[in-house]
Each structure stands twice: as structure tokens, then as C-alpha cells.
Design an enzyme around this catalytic site. Structure first.
Site, mmCIF file in Angstrom:
data_model
loop_
_atom_site.group_PDB
_atom_site.id
_atom_site.type_symbol
_atom_site.label_atom_id
_atom_site.label_comp_id
_atom_site.label_asym_id
_atom_site.label_seq_id
_atom_site.Cartn_x
_atom_site.Cartn_y
_atom_site.Cartn_z
ATOM 1 N N LYS A 35 49.660 43.436 43.543
ATOM 2 C CA LYS A 35 48.342 43.242 44.167
ATOM 3 C C LYS A 35 48.104 41.744 44.350
ATOM 4 O O LYS A 35 47.693 41.307 45.433
ATOM 5 C CB LYS A 35 47.252 43.821 43.271
ATOM 6 C CG LYS A 35 45.846 43.388 43.616
ATOM 7 C CD LYS A 35 44.788 44.012 42.738
ATOM 8 C CE LYS A 35 44.548 43.262 41.464
ATOM 9 N NZ LYS A 35 43.740 42.016 41.593
ATOM 10 N N ASN A 36 48.378 40.955 43.327
ATOM 11 C CA ASN A 36 48.017 39.532 43.366
ATOM 12 C C ASN A 36 49.011 38.678 44.151
ATOM 13 O O ASN A 36 48.774 37.487 44.342
ATOM 14 C CB ASN A 36 47.826 38.998 41.944
ATOM 15 C CG ASN A 36 46.580 39.594 41.296
ATOM 16 O OD1 ASN A 36 45.780 40.243 41.980
ATOM 17 N ND2 ASN A 36 46.438 39.418 40.005
ATOM 18 N N CYS A 130 31.584 37.298 38.403
ATOM 19 C CA CYS A 130 31.886 38.707 38.149
ATOM 20 C C CYS A 130 31.878 38.866 36.635
ATOM 21 O O CYS A 130 31.486 37.967 35.900
ATOM 22 C CB CYS A 130 33.251 39.041 38.738
ATOM 23 S SG CYS A 130 34.564 38.201 37.876
ATOM 24 N N ARG A 135 33.421 31.990 37.721
ATOM 25 C CA ARG A 135 34.516 31.953 38.717
ATOM 26 C C ARG A 135 34.142 31.090 39.930
ATOM 27 O O ARG A 135 34.048 31.555 41.058
ATOM 28 C CB ARG A 135 34.912 33.379 39.119
ATOM 29 C CG ARG A 135 35.382 34.155 37.900
ATOM 30 C CD ARG A 135 36.050 35.418 38.218
ATOM 31 N NE ARG A 135 37.390 35.219 38.764
ATOM 32 C CZ ARG A 135 38.134 36.248 39.161
ATOM 33 N NH1 ARG A 135 37.657 37.456 39.102
ATOM 34 N NH2 ARG A 135 39.347 36.040 39.649
ATOM 35 N N ASP A 321 45.658 38.733 32.380
ATOM 36 C CA ASP A 321 45.456 40.053 32.985
ATOM 37 C C ASP A 321 46.057 41.186 32.173
ATOM 38 O O ASP A 321 45.891 42.352 32.528
ATOM 39 C CB ASP A 321 46.051 40.097 34.406
ATOM 40 C CG ASP A 321 45.235 39.260 35.358
ATOM 41 O OD1 ASP A 321 45.712 38.991 36.470
ATOM 42 O OD2 ASP A 321 44.116 38.852 34.977
ATOM 43 N N ARG A 413 40.732 49.815 41.866
ATOM 44 C CA ARG A 413 40.825 48.513 42.561
ATOM 45 C C ARG A 413 42.186 47.885 42.325
ATOM 46 O O ARG A 413 42.740 47.215 43.184
ATOM 47 C CB ARG A 413 39.737 47.550 42.047
ATOM 48 C CG ARG A 413 38.390 47.682 42.675
ATOM 49 C CD ARG A 413 37.529 46.469 42.341
ATOM 50 N NE ARG A 413 38.235 45.219 42.660
ATOM 51 C CZ ARG A 413 37.876 44.033 42.166
ATOM 52 N NH1 ARG A 413 36.868 43.943 41.320
ATOM 53 N NH2 ARG A 413 38.527 42.937 42.499
#
Ligand code: EPZ
Length: 443
Positions: A35-36, A130, A135, A321, A413
Site C-alpha cells: 500500500k505504502n 488523525c 501529522r 506500522d 483501508r
């Protein structure tokens, strides 16, 4: 604020997972594309006019959101296979992504660099904070300024505009923190700059290398990605191209920790153990037996897990993460472990729900002390971000009874087909949701 295409957001409905504890995981799981890595690469397609083909793209909500962002700018984005996207940027004319989408996903800020570089201007709705913390995007904005941009901040958006000329101005930029997103935006913007840009104290993640490879395939020269200093030799125009996204090391880490807490033995396929050295060493220190081949990892977990301390750091340090997921594992470990979170201000949010399940965790600022060994009891828990959702799912695999994980949208997500993959490994898990939200651009 006017946007370039109307959007219709399907309402989310109440959705949750029920996880029956006690399974010992077994079998194989195929890891999806990162994803990243694919999010910045999809943004980078804006640097060139034409159609780029991106393979190994995971079908998950953040990718759908970025595809909607690109469509809202005028790009044509479509799935051309199970995990391949084509992005035609020929008709991109809008320089302002839809605020509703940017609010949904902070990574939307990654269109700033490409829009600024190709069109000389970008208006970015402020992504806002968030659950992980404020951030800010100050490092992104400083980078654009140093590349010849003027930044005009408004209450809920920021405009970045070339002060003069038609291309970013190559320069030397030293980041005071190796921000992943800022490194990506600066790398993308400097690819069209007139000259050589040096980025010092750059982020070193594998996703940075993958983006650098893509930008090089588009015709720029990017040297040193993965190291502290990146050199970008800009060029006047870039060409659309093809690329296959690297495997997702965070998804892989999540399944390894799930295997570890279950006391089972599982094998990950289509993965890159060389992207995960620190995490694999940390899992080995808990007593798990790890064997690797270039594209696969097998973890064979003991019944008794040893405690180990964790300090998250920029890559190649322990990945933030996977910190919440690893915390769930330490709840099972026989003894105390200390976690120090050095990347985000608030990344112990899963702790509250782990405590409700019976864990003994004390949090003080960016430190958490886990006194492990107590069996958890399943209950209703609420996810607050992608990785906290994964942590609570992992705790539910080990807890006695049923864990009801709410806030399922966070899980979808960041993970592709998680229920199918977990069920395939023997986890007793049921998606009790009625439907998932998905934004659709009205024609
Ligand atoms: C990327 O976020 C990842 N997201 C995050 O993954 C990951 O946790 C993070 O890097 C760190 O590895 C994507 O790649 C889409 P940063 P990013 O800029 O780029 C501060 C997930 O779960 N900072 O390296 O936003 C910031 O507040 C997500 O997949 C500034 O102060 O991370 C944070 O404390 C979560 N000013 C720290 O740096 C800035 O201008 C790390 O942020 C930018 C960042």
C-alpha cells in the site's frame, strides 16, 4: 471550495468482525503489493502525460481513495486486471484534489509534488491530523519552497505555486527528520527540476526505493534511494511507463505476528524478507523460529513467547506500522516488555482496548510497559486506525471467547482481502458488516 468533479460518498454502515479465539494458524498466505509503495507511485503518474500501467496493486480502500483523487483531477483510472491499474493523465487539468478525499486519507498530500512540478501549481486541502497525531506537512512545504515554490497557507488549504519560470529549481535540501512523505514529494517534484537536487537525511524505506525506481523508469535519474542522501537529476519531461509494486512488508509483518501469537506455523509467499530484517530479528528474540528464502518467510511459533523491548525508528529500525500488532503479541509474552514509540505522538491507541480484554499495559507519553502472560478475554473493541485494527484482530486470535472488532473500515483501508487470507490460515473470523463504504465519482 470548488472541486473538479462531484463526488458521491456511499455511507458507511455499522460493520464489525467476530473473531473466535484459540486457533493455531497453519498454511500459506500470499502477500499483496505494498500500500505504502503504490500510493506515491500512483501520485507520481501525474508527472507525465500519458498512460502508466501499475501492477501488483492491492485492492484496498486507500488505493480506491487515491484513484478517486486522481479522477477528481481529471485522470482516467481503471483496473485492467486482478491487481493492475492503468492511469491516463492526458486530460489532467485540475490542480486541486477534492477536500473530502484528502480528509479521508492523508497520503492524498502526495499529489502536491507532482502537480507543482508538472503544472507549476497545486492547491492542497490540509489533510488534518488523525488518530496518530498532528501529522503536519511542514517538511513537504519547505521542500516545495526550496524547489522554487511560494506557499500560501489558508485556513483549510495550502497553495504551492512556482515563483518564476516553468520548472522547479534544483537545489540541496536537508530534512531535519527523515519523513517518508516529504522525501517522496520532494523526490517527485525534483524529477522535473532544471538540474540536480540533493536530498539529505532522506527516508530510507523500501517504498522510497520503489518510487525512485518508478521515477527513473519515467526518465529521470535518481541515485542513492535507500540511503541517507538521494540525488535526483531532473529532466524537462517524463514519460508514462509500467511498474510492478514491491510486496507489502507491513502486511507481511502483521501476518507473522498473527502466526506468532497463535503458536502455529505459517509461510508467507511473494514477500521480501530483506525488507524486514529488524522485525524478523525481533520475532526471533521472542523464541519464534524464522526461516527465509528470497521471496518467502516461514515462522514456527512456540507456545511460550519470550518478552522483548521495542523502540520504533525510521527504517531500517523497527517499523512503527507493526508496533501495535507486536504489542498484542507482548501481551501474551511471559514477562515485562517496554515499548518506546519514536515516530508518532499517539500510537498506543490499541492499548485501551487490549486493557479492556484483560491486558496489563501502562502508557506514559511515548512509552508503554506491558506486563504480559495474562490470558485475554474476547469482548467488543473499537479500531481507531489501520494498525490498531490489526493489533486487536491479532489479540482476538489468542483471546478466549469471541472478540467483536468494530471500526472495520480502518482494517479494509490497509489490508487486501484480510478475511479470506485469515480464514485460509485457520482463523475463525466472520465479517458481520452489511456493506463497506466506497466513494464513487458521479459521471
Ligand atoms: C508514512 O506516513 C506511511 N504512510 C505511514 O504508514 C508510516 O507510519 C510513516 O510513513 C512512518 O513510517 C504512507 O506511506 C502512505 P512521515 P508519513 O512523514 O509519510 C512527522 C500506515 O499505517 N512529520 O515519515 O505521513 C509526522 O508527524 C501509515 O500504513 C512532520 O513533523 O510519515 C510523524 O510524527 C500510518 N512534518 C513523523 O514525522 C512533516 O512535514 C513521521 O512522518 C512530515 C512528517
Amino acid at each position: 471550495m470548488s472541486t473538479c468533479a462531484a463526488l458521491r460518498i456511499m455511507p458507511d454502515t455499522e460493520n464489525y468482525l467476530d473473531i473466535q479465539g484459540g486457533a493455531s494458524l497453519a498454511g500459506e498466505v500470499v502477500i499483496s503489493g505494498s500500500k505504502n509503495a503504490c500510493l506515491p507511485i500512483l501520485a507520481a503518474t501525474l508527472l507525465a502525460k500519458g498512460t502508466s500501467h501499475i501492477e501488483n496493486v492491492p485492492k484496498l480502500k486507500d488505493v480506491y481513495t487515491l484513484a478517486d483523487v486522481l479522477r477528481s483531477l481529471g485522470a482516467k483510472v481503471k483496473w485492467t486486471g486482478d491487481s493492475s491499474l492503468s492511469v491516463d493523465t492526458s486530460d489532467v487539468s485540475c490542480l486541486e484534489p477534492d477536500p473530502e478525499l484528502v480528509k479521508k486519507m492523508r497520503a492524498s498530500v502526495l499529489v502536491m509534488g507532482p502537480l507543482f512540478a508538472r503544472f507549476g501549481q497545486a492547491m492542497i486541502p490540509l489533510p488534518g491530523g488523525c488518530s496518530l497525531g498532528k501529522r503536519p506537512i511542514d517538511l513537504h512545504l519547505t521542500g516545495m519552497q526550496m524547489l522554487g515554490g511560494t506557499v500560501v497557507e489558508k485556513p483549510d488549504s495550502v497553495m504551492v505555486k512556482l515563483s518564476s519560470g516553468t520548472r522547479p529549481v534544483a537545489t540541496n535540501i536537508k530534512l531535519h527528520f527523515p519523513s517518508v512523505g516529504a522525501t517522496e514529494n520532494i523526490m517527485m517534484a525534483s524529477a522535473l527540476a532544471d538540474g540536480v537536487t540533493i536530498i539529505e537525511n532522506a527516508a530510507r524505506e523500501p517504498e522510497i526505493i520503489d518510487l525512485a525506481d518508478f521515477i527513473s523508469e519515467m526518465g529521470a535519474k535518481v541515485l542513492g534511494a535507500g540511503d541517507h542522501t538521494i540525488t535526483v537529476v531532473g529532466t524537462e519531461t517524463l514519460r508514462a511507463t509500467g511498474h510492478r509494486v514491491i510486496p507489502d512488508r507491513i502486511e507481511a509483518g502483521t501476518y507473522l505476528v498473527a502466526g506468532a501469537i497463535s503458536g502455529g506455523k505459517i509461510t508467507l509467499l511473494d514477500t521480501r524478507p530483506d525488507h524486514m530484517t529488524t522485525l524478523l530479528n525481533q520475532l526471533a528474540s521472542t523464541g519464534c523460529k524464522i526461516t527465509t528464502e528470497p521471496d518467502r518467510i516461514t515462522i514456527d511459533a512456540p507456545d511460550v513467547i519470550r518478552p522483548t523491548d521495542v523502540r520504533t525508528l525510521p527504517y531500517p529500525g523497527f517499523p512503527t506500522d507493526v508496533q501495535p500488532q507486536f504489542m498484542a503479541l507482548m501481551v501474551k509474552a511471559a514477562g515485562e516488555s517496554l515499548f518506546v514509540e519514536k515516530i508518532f505522538e499517539r500510537r498506543f491507541l490499541a492499548a485501551d482496548d487490549l486493557i479492556r480484554m484483560g491486558a496489563d499495559i501502562r502508557v506514559l507519553e511515548n512509552c508503554a510497559l506491558i506486563n504480559g502472560g495474562k490470558r485475554l478475554t474476547g469482548c467488543e473493541v473499537q479500531a481507531t486506525d489501520i494498525r490498531a485494527a490489526a493489533a486487536l484482530m491479532i489479540a482476538g486470535i489468542w483471546a478466549e471467547g469471541t472478540t467483536r472488532l468494530k471500526g472495520l473500515e480502518h482494517f479494509y483501508r490497509g489490508y487486501e482481502r484480510p478475511i479470506e487470507k485469515l480464514t485460509g490460515l485457520g482463523v475463525k473470523i466472520k465479517d458481520a458488516s452489511e456493506k463497506h463504504s466506497h466513494s464513487e465519482v458521479s459521471s
